[in-house]
Design an enzyme around this catalytic site. Structure first.
Site, mmCIF file in Angstrom:
data_model
loop_
_atom_site.group_PDB
_atom_site.id
_atom_site.type_symbol
_atom_site.label_atom_id
_atom_site.label_comp_id
_atom_site.label_asym_id
_atom_site.label_seq_id
_atom_site.Cartn_x
_atom_site.Cartn_y
_atom_site.Cartn_z
ATOM 1 N N ASP A 219 84.353 81.574 116.073
ATOM 2 C CA ASP A 219 83.895 82.914 116.436
ATOM 3 C C ASP A 219 84.659 83.500 117.618
ATOM 4 O O ASP A 219 85.014 84.688 117.610
ATOM 5 C CB ASP A 219 82.385 82.931 116.692
ATOM 6 C CG ASP A 219 81.904 81.814 117.622
ATOM 7 O OD1 ASP A 219 82.748 81.073 118.183
ATOM 8 O OD2 ASP A 219 80.675 81.691 117.781
ATOM 9 N N HIS B 286 81.307 74.043 115.866
ATOM 10 C CA HIS B 286 80.770 72.697 116.150
ATOM 11 C C HIS B 286 79.699 72.214 115.185
ATOM 12 O O HIS B 286 79.372 71.024 115.198
ATOM 13 C CB HIS B 286 80.189 72.614 117.569
ATOM 14 C CG HIS B 286 81.029 73.208 118.647
ATOM 15 N ND1 HIS B 286 82.355 72.877 118.829
ATOM 16 C CD2 HIS B 286 80.737 74.114 119.609
ATOM 17 C CE1 HIS B 286 82.840 73.550 119.862
ATOM 18 N NE2 HIS B 286 81.879 74.311 120.338
#
Length: 485
Positions: free
Chosen positions: A236, A80
């Site tokens: 991730d 993000h």
């Protein structure tokens, strides 16, 4: 040989893995987070690069022969983050991170403009996502917004410095609020509606595909025989799932990292417009997943250790090897606001039930349990969205604590497995993605599950106690929200 690089919030971690999944070397370098205003969270992109160079230089100095044989590099990264670049590819400002809450108003405006946005993006508008951050910059930093030529997510910025190419994978792009997640492509409608364009976006590839090759000067710096390919990589959580072999529908994991993630691999794109859960592309082709996300998981214990002037290890050791009943206190782990299930950047954490008899150990136990209760909120949300989880693997730094995993198992009412190397997280999965890009092997051939050290089953009596405590925990959010509104 294959390298995985994981750009986290608190550190950059690099790992060297051979063709048998044996970890040859690891190295990490710390990162700092800047919080110049309440709810803000930023990092300097230059610090990511410095840390990455440090980790790979360290591995090369200790394992030059193995580094010479590297064929592929994979990238994993915090999602993000808005890394804004000018026409020369230079950062215009610090990166606005995933746990930054400043764009709440912009999210409200997006929701009004696209009430059904979840059907396209798999997610409601949340302040952590990239799109609302750019709208905030447009409103509050118009001179910077006018200069934005490219927007990259954190790991894509590392790729740019490693290769000169601007490329992103599908899993990370899913967290921008600009991707048509079902089609696995940028949405012209969403980009235009948020004053952006495709030309500002990186090229998209699958996480296991070749995205670029390492620059010659870096190939020489690290003594590699030939420039290794760089895989698309993964956000991730998606990269960590690749490391776990969680590539089949029904596979699930609980990640106790800086933030917390309850992950479920799904057979297809499964958005739910009524709940703040995520439906993203996986880092491998034709696969998706759902996630419930909490913003302060292991970081809650880190905060408490700092406040208590102790270490995390010492605090947990005070509790002994097991707990037999819930703490008399409740801890609300909303240190950075909360995502699932509240989508509330302004809520803040609290201890409830402190008395003259309260001990430090009781407060530590309450912190561990509060994080577990936040995960149960995620489990409830995923269940309401139609996803059934029967068991899960525990990963992330917090999973090294058997006690914490046992508390989680009893709060969730699920068997949780501790894994050999469960703390490796995204770096190991990134190395696997680098391997697939270099060799052309299939995900099923490469993504084998790691060895399970033990499976901790919930204890019925303790589960019942935690069920009662969880009801009390859930009753506190409305009161806190009223206090912080």
């Amino acid at each position: 040989m294959f390298i995985g690089i994981d750009l986290g919030t608190s550190s950059v971690k690099s790992i060297l893995v051979d063709g048998n999944d044996t970890v040859i070397a690891t190295a990490s370098a710390p990162l700092e987070v800047s919080r110049p205003h309440p709810t803000w969270s930023e990092q300097a992109p230059a610090d990511w690069w410095t840390a990455t160079l440090k980790t790979l230089d360290e591995i090369k100095s200790k394992h030059p022969k193995e580094m010479a044989a590297v064929l592929g590099i994979g990238l994993s990264g915090q999602q993000h983050g808005a890394t804004l670049l000018d026409k020369n590819g230079d950062p215009l400002r610090p990166c606005i991170l995933w746990n930054d809450g400043r764009s709440e108003q912009e999210c409200i405006e997006i929701a009004k403009q696209w009430p059904e946005i979840s059907k396209l993006t798999g997610n409601p508008a949340m302040p952590g996502f990239t799109g609302p951050k750019l709208l905030w910059v447009r409103r509050h930093e118009p001179e910077i917004f006018k200069q934005v030529a490219f927007v990259l997510l954190p790991k894509a910025y590392l790729r740019y410095l490693l290769s000169g190419e601007m490329v992103e994978d599908m899993s990370d792009a899913s967290g921008t609020l600009w991707l048509d997640v079902a089609k696995r492509d940028w949405s012209e409608e969403l980009l235009a509606g948020q004053h952006m364009s495709r030309k500002q976006m990186p090229r998209l590839v699958e996480g296991s595909a070749v995205s670029a090759t390492l620059k010659p000067e870096l190939t020489q710096r690290w003594g590699m025989a030939k420039p290794p390919v760089i895989a698309g990589g993964g956000g991730d959580n998606a990269a960590a799932a690749v490391g776990l072999g969680a590539i089949h529908p029904g596979d699930a994991s609980v990640s106790l990292g800086t933030s917390g993630v309850l992950w479920a691999t799904t057979a297809g794109f499964a958005p739910n417009k009524n709940l703040p859960i995520h439906a993203f592309c996986h880092a491998i082709p034709n696969t998706w997943h759902q996630m419930g996300v909490i913003l302060s998981a292991a970081s809650s214990l880190t905060w408490w250790a700092h406040a208590a002037k102790s270490t995390e290890k010492e605090l947990v050791a005070e509790l002994g090897s097991e707990v037999t009943e819930p703490s008399p206190l409740l801890f609300m782990p909303y240190l950075s606001g909360e995502r699932t299930p509240h989508n509330d950047p302004n809520i803040r954490g609290a201890f409830y039930g402190i008395s003259h008899d309260t001990t430090r150990a009781q407060m530590t136990q309450a912190v561990l349990e509060g994080v577990a209760f936040a995960f149960r909120d995620c489990l409830v949300a995923l269940t309401e969205a139609g996803t059934k989880i029967k068991a899960a693997d525990a990963i992330g730094g917090g999973s090294q604590s058997r006690l914490w995993v046992a508390i989680m198992a009893n709060v969730l009412g699920l068997p949780l497995s501790r894994l050999a190397g469960g703390e490796q997280g995204g770096a190991f999965g990134a190395a696997r993605l680098g391997r697939m890009a270099a060799t052309g092997e299939s995900p099923s051939a490469v993504c084998k599950p790691p060895k399970r050290v033990e499976t901790i089953a919930p204890m019925p009596a303790l589960v019942q106690h935690y069920n009662e405590t969880f009801r009390r925990y859930r009753s506190l959010y409305p009161a806190l929200k009223g206090a912080f509104t």
